[in-house]
Structure formats: structure tokens, C-alpha cells
Design a protein around this motif. Structure first.
Motif, short mmCIF file in Angstrom:
data_model
loop_
_atom_site.label_atom_id
_atom_site.label_comp_id
_atom_site.label_asym_id
_atom_site.label_seq_id
_atom_site.Cartn_x
_atom_site.Cartn_y
_atom_site.Cartn_z
N PHE A 182 0.94 -1.09 0.05
CA PHE A 182 0.12 -0.20 -0.01
C PHE A 182 0.97 1.18 -0.01
CE2 PHE A 182 -2.21 3.23 1.89
CZ PHE A 182 -3.70 3.51 1.36
N GLU A 183 1.98 1.26 0.91
CA GLU A 183 3.01 2.40 0.98
C GLU A 183 3.46 2.56 -0.44
OE1 GLU A 183 2.74 4.32 3.22
OE2 GLU A 183 2.02 3.46 5.06
N ARG A 184 4.18 1.48 -1.11
CA ARG A 184 4.52 1.54 -2.42
C ARG A 184 3.78 2.09 -3.42
NH1 ARG A 184 5.72 -2.13 -6.52
NH2 ARG A 184 4.64 -3.75 -5.67
N MET A 185 2.25 1.61 -3.21
CA MET A 185 1.52 2.27 -4.41
C MET A 185 1.43 3.65 -4.21
SD MET A 185 -2.53 1.23 -4.73
CE MET A 185 -2.84 1.77 -3.26
N ILE A 186 1.34 4.04 -2.80
CA ILE A 186 1.13 5.53 -2.78
C ILE A 186 2.16 6.39 -3.25
CG2 ILE A 186 0.88 7.51 -0.87
CD1 ILE A 186 -1.74 5.77 -1.38
N LYS A 187 3.37 5.92 -3.12
CA LYS A 187 4.56 6.53 -3.47
C LYS A 187 4.37 6.81 -4.82
CE LYS A 187 7.48 5.59 0.37
NZ LYS A 187 8.93 4.70 0.77
N ASP A 188 3.96 5.52 -5.87
CA ASP A 188 4.04 5.58 -7.14
C ASP A 188 2.87 6.66 -7.77
OD1 ASP A 188 5.99 3.76 -7.54
OD2 ASP A 188 4.78 2.13 -7.69
N CYS A 189 1.75 6.62 -6.84
CA CYS A 189 0.76 7.83 -7.22
C CYS A 189 1.20 9.05 -7.06
CB CYS A 189 -0.41 7.56 -6.13
SG CYS A 189 -1.33 5.90 -6.38
N GLU A 190 2.08 9.50 -6.08
CA GLU A 190 2.66 10.78 -5.82
C GLU A 190 3.64 11.02 -6.86
OE1 GLU A 190 4.45 13.27 -2.25
OE2 GLU A 190 4.48 11.24 -1.95
N SER A 191 4.53 10.01 -7.15
CA SER A 191 5.51 10.29 -8.23
C SER A 191 4.92 10.53 -9.59
CB SER A 191 6.57 9.26 -8.21
OG SER A 191 5.98 7.91 -8.66
N GLY A 192 3.65 10.11 -9.80
CA GLY A 192 3.18 10.02 -11.20
C GLY A 192 3.31 8.71 -12.21
#
Length: 534
Positions: A64-74
Motif C-alpha cells: 500500500f505504501e509503495r503504491m501511494i509513493k507511485d501515485c505521488e510520483s506520477g
């Protein structure tokens, strides 16, 4: 083409999982459903994020944390889930990401089954309602689990992940403890050595020198999946004083279970907090004891008395037993070199009132030789045994001891002294306030104020120390009510004692009071407060 991140989550262990590294069937089903939907929508799946065996509360999930970082980075601009509850059951998380951060980052959230879609503004209220329902589900589930655990504890079931050192989980019932015969002797040795007068350090030293594995390493040696911390126990694990201290206080060794000492702050916050002692779950006689009640009671009488070991690691047999008759403070031990006849230097141990030696508030200023007190105590105990074996004298002894050991009188006197000291402390606070005002008005100069402030600080410190000691004495009186020794059990064990040891002293004596020296007769009163229930 839209860049999709597929997110799957399952919180329960799947019975069909072949090994810990395999995805469960339910996770696999989620992936299959979501990949088909992405293909139908002509979306490019950039990554699949999967959290198996993780709760939907909070965000403490690695993928979940990894996915959130990928969302933030685009890296991805669509998060695709089976249902909104797979993303999170926490309303705060839903609001934070779906209706705030995802909007800021240009990320769309889609869930297939409940038709949640952040591009569809008309179903925002429905998403919020779903969030509330999911959170209520979490709260109800948490309450049910807490009640279930509480009921199991009250039924005398062991709810820990690992059995305490000295015990194993029964292979037929994981909630029942059975004695581990391989190390039960170590538990007995720890209690016996402490009871005989050895301190924590000497006990640890003995165990470590003989290569006896400490609890952490022993659990790993028998195949337990025990992980304490990142400390390298394999090469440096040893017995520590903290380990021994905790074992000596653990009622599990007399067959009792005391559980529920800590709890999570909430179903959202997994940090633990202490539970008040009155709310602990204490169930007696749930399993076979390793330590007998007599040894346990003797050890508990010693614990919490701040007994300080000597250089040899032992605790002298009258430690925390001798008190000043006048001020009520403990007598401190010191050692002196005495030049005897023939020029021989002999080491002698003395005891002196702490109120006089350290705080200079008591005029009971003469020390007394430790060996003289020990001889007095030995003779007094043997005299008591002789009288108690005589039916006629036994009644007289009973009246005398009960008169001296009146716990209610002690409680009354201690509470009176406590109230008096608290009154004096309040008066001192008012005095200092006036003192400070005089300084501000110029009535006192800096040097005068500093001198008076130092006197004030010394008085306050002395009162606070005595107040702390009174609080401990009040606790000790309460404990003594439960720990006093039955005289009949004493008479069965002892007829005549040749030599004192720590266990005997703790069994017979609560305190020894030393009076001030009478200069005319060169004598002083020594009074014994017995730890006996007649």
C-alpha cells in the motif's frame, strides 16, 4: 493510455495457502478480476500491489505504501480495487487519499463491485457512506475480538504467542501450559538463590558461566519462531538482571495467569499502552506450578525493598530490615578497618541511621555493629521458638506480637505523619512565594535570597524523601497483611536455629528498630517487629 496500479488485499490467513510466500486464492481471484477489467477498459497495468494478511485499518501495509509513493510520483494515475474496503476501511484514510491527495496528484480511484469512481462526482456521498460503514465494521470487529480475548483469559487460557520460560504450550491445547522439564530446574534455582540472599547480578553470572541459554536463545533452540529485536542474540545473548527480575515477579511460576497488562490504543492505532493493575485479568491455579507458595511468598517479601548487594554480589542478611526507632529511616551499612590486639587489622560491618548519616535530621547518631544485631536476632528467634513450643507461654507470645503488629494502628500513624508532612510542604510553598516577593520588593538582596532558598530546598527535599518513604511503608503494611507467616508452619520447620541466613530472617522478621543510645547505661533498646500470624 491510462497507467493503472492494481491493488489487492486480504486480511485473513487462507487455508489453501501452500506456504507463507504463496498468494492466497482470494488474492489470486482479486488479481484475475481486476486484470480482466483493466484489459476491457484498454488500460495499461503498470504494477500489481498485493498485501496478504494485513488489516484494512491504517496504512501499515508495505505494498500500500509503495503504491501511494507511485501515485505521488506520477508512475500510475489510476488505482483499481475490487471494493473500496480493499483499499481501506479507515474513514480518515479514505478522506485523505480519495478526496484530497489523489485529487492533488491527478489520480483516479476505481472499485469494481461497489462502483466507486472518483471521476464520478455524484457518488462521492456514497463513497463516504461506504467509508463509514467499513469503519463501523472495523470498530465492531475490534470490540468482538477484545471481548473474545477477555473471555478466554477469564477462562484461564494462555493467550500469549510464546509460552513463558519454564513452560511449553500443550500440543493438544495451545492455550494450556505444561512444565518444560528441560529448564524448570533453572527457574527453581533462580528463586532459591535469590531467596538465599544472592542478588540479580550474581544469579546471572552463575547462569552465564555455566553456559545455560537465556530464554530468548532457548526458545530459538527448540524451534520456536521467536524474534525479540534486532539484537544479535546468537553470539552475544546472555542472562540479564532485567530477565531475572521479571521472572521473580511472574505469578505464572506458582500456577497463576496474569494477562491483559497491555492493550492497543485503538483498532486504528496499534501502539500498546499499559493497563491499570486493577484491570488485569488474574486467574489462579490454571496450570501446574514450578515454585511452591512458601518460596514465592519469601521472595516477594524481599522484592521491592531496594536491597543493595555488597561487593561479593550477596545481600547482607539484615538488608532493609533495620530501622531507626526515632525517625523511622533505614539503617545504612558501612565497613571499617579496626586495629585489634597484636596489630591485626579486622574488617567490621556497622549500621547507622540514614536520617543522621545522610540527611542530618536525626540525633540517633551512634552506629551499631552488624554482628551484635545478628546475635541479638538469632537469640530472639530461638527464644520465640522455645516459648511457642510451650503451650502456656505461647498465648503470652501471641498477645505480645499481636500488640506490636497491629496493622491498623500503623496505618493510622503513617497516615497522620503523611498528612502532617503534606501540610508542612504546603507551608513551605507559601513561605517561598513570600520569599520571592520580598526579593522583588528589594527587602532581600540576591545573596540573602540565595541563602534562604538553599535552606528552603533542603527542607523540601527532606520532607519529600520522608513522604516517599511513608508511601512505601503504607504499601508494605498492606502487603504484610497478605504475606505474614503462620506460626504453626514455622514450628514444623524449626526447633532451634544455629545460624541465620536471609531466608530465615525474611520468614521471621518484618523489621528491627534500634533506639538511641542511653549514655548513662551505655545501652540501647532493640525491638523486633515479627512477620508472624498468630
Amino acid at each position: 493510455m491510462e497507467k493503472v496500479g492494481v491493488y489487492c488485499r486480504l486480511s485473513d490467513e487462507d487455508r489453501f495457502k501452500k506456504n507463507k510466500n504463496d498468494d492466497s486464492e482470494s488474492i489470486a481471484n482479486q488479481k484475475s478480476m481486476l486484470l480482466k477489467y483493466a484489459i476491457e477498459q484498454d488500460w495499461e497495468v503498470i504494477d500489481i500491489y498485493s498485501d496478504d494478511d494485513f488489516s484494512g485499518a491504517g496504512t501499515y501495509r508495505p505494498d500500500f505504501e509503495r503504491m501511494i509513493k507511485d501515485c505521488e510520483s506520477g508512475r500510475i494515475n489510476i488505482v483499481l480495487c475490487k471494493t473500496q474496503s480493499r483499499f481501506s476501511r479507515d474513514m480518515e484514510v479514505i478522506e485523505k487519499y480519495l478526496h484530497n491527495k489523489f485529487v492533488e496528484w491527478g489520480v483516479r480511484f476505481v472499485s469494481i463491485v461497489d462502483n466507486a469512481d472518483t471521476n464520478n462526482h455524484s457518488n462521492k456521498k456514497q463513497r463516504q457512506i461506504n467509508g463509514l460503514v467499513n469503519e463501523w465494521y472495523l470498530e465492531d470487529l475490534s470490540d468482538n475480538i477484545r471481548r473474545s480475548l477477555k473471555n478466554k483469559r477469564e477462562d484461564g487460557m494462555w493467550m500469549g504467542s510464546f509460552a513463558p520460560y519454564g513452560y511449553l504450550k500443550d500440543s493438544n491445547d495451545k492455550h494450556k501450559l505444561i512444565i518444560d522439564e528441560n529448564v524448570a530446574y533453572v527457574v527453581k534455582e533462580i528463586f532459591d538463590k535469590y531467596n538465599s540472599g544472592l542478588g540479580y547480578y550474581k544469579i546471572c553470572e552463575s547462569l552465564n558461566e555455566r553456559g545455560i541459554l537465556p530464554p530468548s536463545l532457548y526458545k530459538k533452540s527448540i524451534g520456536s519462531n521467536f524474534v525479540c529485536c534486532n539484537f544479535d542474540y546468537e553470539t552475544t545473548g546472555m542472562w540479564t538482571t532485567d530477565t531475572v527480575a521479571k521472572m521473580l515477579r511472574n505469578e505464572v511460576y506458582i500456577g497463576n495467569l496474569v494477562q491483559g497488562k497491555r492493550t492497543n490504543i485503538s483498532y486504528k492505532n496499534h501502539k500498546s499502552k499499559k493497563v491499570p493493575k486493577k484491570d488485569w485479568c488474574r486467574i489462579e491455579n490454571t496450570h501446574e506450578p514450578i515454585i511452591d507458595k512458601e518460596t514465592w511468598d519469601s521472595v516477594q517479601r524481599r522484592l521491592g525493598k531496594h536491597e543493595k548487594p555488597m561487593k561479593n554480589g550477596k545481600i547482607h542478611i539484615l538488608s532493609q530490615k533495620v530501622y531507626c526507632e526515632k525517625c523511622g529511616r533505614v539503617f545504612m551499612r558501612n565497613q571499617c578497618n579496626i586495629k585489634c590486639a597484636g596489630g591485626v587489622v579486622e574488617k567490621r560491618e556497622y549500621l547507622q541511621c540514614k536520617g543522621n548519616k545522610k540527611y542530618h535530621t536525626c540525633d540517633n547518631n551512634r552506629s551499631i555493629r552488624l554482628d551484635i544485631i545478628q546475635d541479638f536476632v538469632l537469640n530472639a528467634i530461638n527464644d520465640l521458638l522455645d516459648k511457642c513450643n510451650n503451650d502456656r507461654l505461647k498465648e503470652e507470645v501471641k498477645k505480645e506480637i499481636n500488640k506490636d503488629n497491629n496493622q491498623e494502628t500503623k496505618l493510622t500513624n503513617l497516615n497522620k505523619e503523611k498528612a502532617n508532612i503534606e501540610k508542612k510542604l504546603n507551608e513551605k510553598k507559601l513561605y517561598f512565594k513570600n520569599l520571592y516577593e520580598d526579593k522583588l520588593k528589594g527587602i532581600l538582596n540576591d545573596d540573602e535570597f540565595k541563602m534562604l532558598r538553599e535552606d528552603y530546598s533542603k527542607d523540601v527535599e527532606s520532607y519529600q524523601i520522608r513522604l516517599y518513604e511513608i508511601m512505601q511503608e503504607l504499601d508494605n503494611v498492606e502487603v504484610k497483611k497478605d504475606n505474614s507467616v503462620d506460626i504453626e508452619s514455622i514450628l514444623k520447620k524449626y526447633k532451634n536455629i544455629k545460624e541465620l541466613n536471609k531466608a530465615i530472617v525474611d520468614e521471621f522478621i518484618e523489621r528491627i528498630y534500634i533506639g538511641t543510645l542511653n549514655k548513662e547505661t551505655n545501652t540501647r533498646e532493640i525491638r523486633i517487629e515479627w512477620n508472624l500470624d498468630l
